[in-house]
Design a protein around this motif. Structure first.
Motif, short mmCIF file in Angstrom:
data_model
loop_
_atom_site.label_atom_id
_atom_site.label_comp_id
_atom_site.label_asym_id
_atom_site.label_seq_id
_atom_site.Cartn_x
_atom_site.Cartn_y
_atom_site.Cartn_z
N GLY A 180 0.23 -14.27 9.63
CA GLY A 180 0.45 -12.97 10.28
C GLY A 180 1.87 -12.47 10.21
N GLY A 181 2.75 -13.18 9.56
CA GLY A 181 4.16 -12.77 9.52
C GLY A 181 4.43 -11.70 8.48
N ILE A 182 5.16 -10.68 8.89
CA ILE A 182 5.59 -9.64 7.97
C ILE A 182 7.10 -9.46 8.14
N GLN A 183 7.72 -8.84 7.15
CA GLN A 183 9.17 -8.64 7.21
C GLN A 183 9.50 -7.16 7.10
N ALA A 184 10.61 -6.79 7.69
CA ALA A 184 11.07 -5.40 7.61
C ALA A 184 11.30 -5.04 6.15
N PRO B 126 -15.10 2.01 -8.68
CA PRO B 126 -14.43 3.25 -8.28
C PRO B 126 -13.01 2.94 -7.82
N ALA B 127 -12.10 3.79 -8.23
CA ALA B 127 -10.70 3.58 -7.87
C ALA B 127 -10.53 3.81 -6.37
N ARG B 128 -9.87 2.88 -5.71
CA ARG B 128 -9.63 3.01 -4.28
C ARG B 128 -8.17 3.40 -4.08
N SER B 129 -7.97 4.30 -3.18
CA SER B 129 -6.61 4.66 -2.84
C SER B 129 -6.37 4.22 -1.40
N TYR B 130 -5.24 3.65 -1.18
CA TYR B 130 -4.89 3.13 0.14
C TYR B 130 -3.67 3.87 0.66
N GLU B 131 -3.59 3.89 1.95
CA GLU B 131 -2.34 4.36 2.57
C GLU B 131 -1.44 3.15 2.67
N TYR B 132 -0.16 3.40 2.49
CA TYR B 132 0.82 2.32 2.58
C TYR B 132 1.79 2.63 3.70
N VAL B 133 2.30 1.57 4.27
CA VAL B 133 3.32 1.71 5.31
C VAL B 133 4.45 0.74 4.97
N ILE B 134 5.66 1.17 5.22
CA ILE B 134 6.82 0.29 5.07
C ILE B 134 7.13 -0.28 6.45
N VAL B 135 7.14 -1.58 6.55
CA VAL B 135 7.36 -2.24 7.83
C VAL B 135 8.79 -1.96 8.31
N GLN B 136 8.91 -1.49 9.54
CA GLN B 136 10.20 -1.19 10.15
C GLN B 136 10.67 -2.42 10.94
N PRO B 137 11.97 -2.54 11.19
CA PRO B 137 12.46 -3.67 11.98
C PRO B 137 11.79 -3.69 13.36
N GLY B 138 11.31 -4.87 13.76
CA GLY B 138 10.68 -5.05 15.06
C GLY B 138 9.19 -4.71 15.08
N GLN B 139 8.67 -4.21 13.97
CA GLN B 139 7.27 -3.84 13.93
C GLN B 139 6.41 -5.10 13.65
N THR B 140 5.22 -5.17 14.26
CA THR B 140 4.33 -6.32 14.08
C THR B 140 2.99 -5.83 13.53
N LEU B 141 2.19 -6.78 13.05
CA LEU B 141 0.86 -6.44 12.58
C LEU B 141 0.00 -5.91 13.72
N GLN C 168 8.91 -4.52 4.01
CA GLN C 168 7.74 -4.90 3.24
C GLN C 168 6.76 -3.72 3.18
N ARG C 169 6.16 -3.51 1.99
CA ARG C 169 5.18 -2.43 1.81
C ARG C 169 3.78 -3.02 1.99
N ILE C 170 3.00 -2.46 2.90
CA ILE C 170 1.69 -3.00 3.22
C ILE C 170 0.64 -1.91 3.04
#
Length: 136
Positions: free
Chosen positions: A125-129, A81-96, A131-133
């Motif tokens: 655990g590192g992400i960058q501003a 089954p096709a899964r749909s996810y919500e995505y977020v764009i990481v903002q500066p200073g935002q952490t996991l 980045q689409r997650i």
């Protein structure tokens, strides 16, 4: 065949004399052949044969696990089954940690972070501003 030794005056001769006449092996009857086919002798494996059989069986299991265990599609070839996810764009200073608290405020953030890492194949655990997650 055994031989008998005869002496003559000037030489020794060896004469071959058959001791018994070979008997021809009887041809099995149809009933005997049917009995042999219906009740064959049991298979007997030596210790070495059992070892080879076990090694081949384990090799087949291992090969099956390597070939079919790591696939993400179903065995029938049908797509899941096709899964749909919500995505977020990481903002500066935002952490996991902050994203995990926003996504699941009542859950343990460590479990949510691990789910995000697995879903996005993040090595650490590192992400960058920017980045689409994908979010679980």
């Amino acid at each position: 065949m055994n031989g008998t030794l005869h002496r003559t005056t000037d030489r020794t001769h060896l004469t071959l004399v058959p001791t018994s006449v070979p008997t021809p092996t009887p041809t099995p009857t149809v009933a005997e052949l049917e009995r042999l086919v219906a009740h064959p002798a049991p298979l007997r494996l030596t210790r070495r044969g059992r070892l080879v059989a076990v090694v081949l069986f384990l090799g087949a299991l291992l090969a099956g696990g390597v070939l079919f265990g790591s696939t993400s599609t179903r065995a029938s070839g049908e797509a899941g089954p096709a899964r749909s996810y919500e995505y977020v764009i990481v903002q500066p200073g935002q952490t996991l940690w902050g994203i995990a608290k926003e996504v699941a405020p009542d859950d343990d953030p460590r479990a949510t972070i691990e789910a995000i890492r697995r879903l996005n194949a993040l090595p650490d655990g590192g992400i960058q501003a920017g980045q689409r997650i994908a979010l679980p």
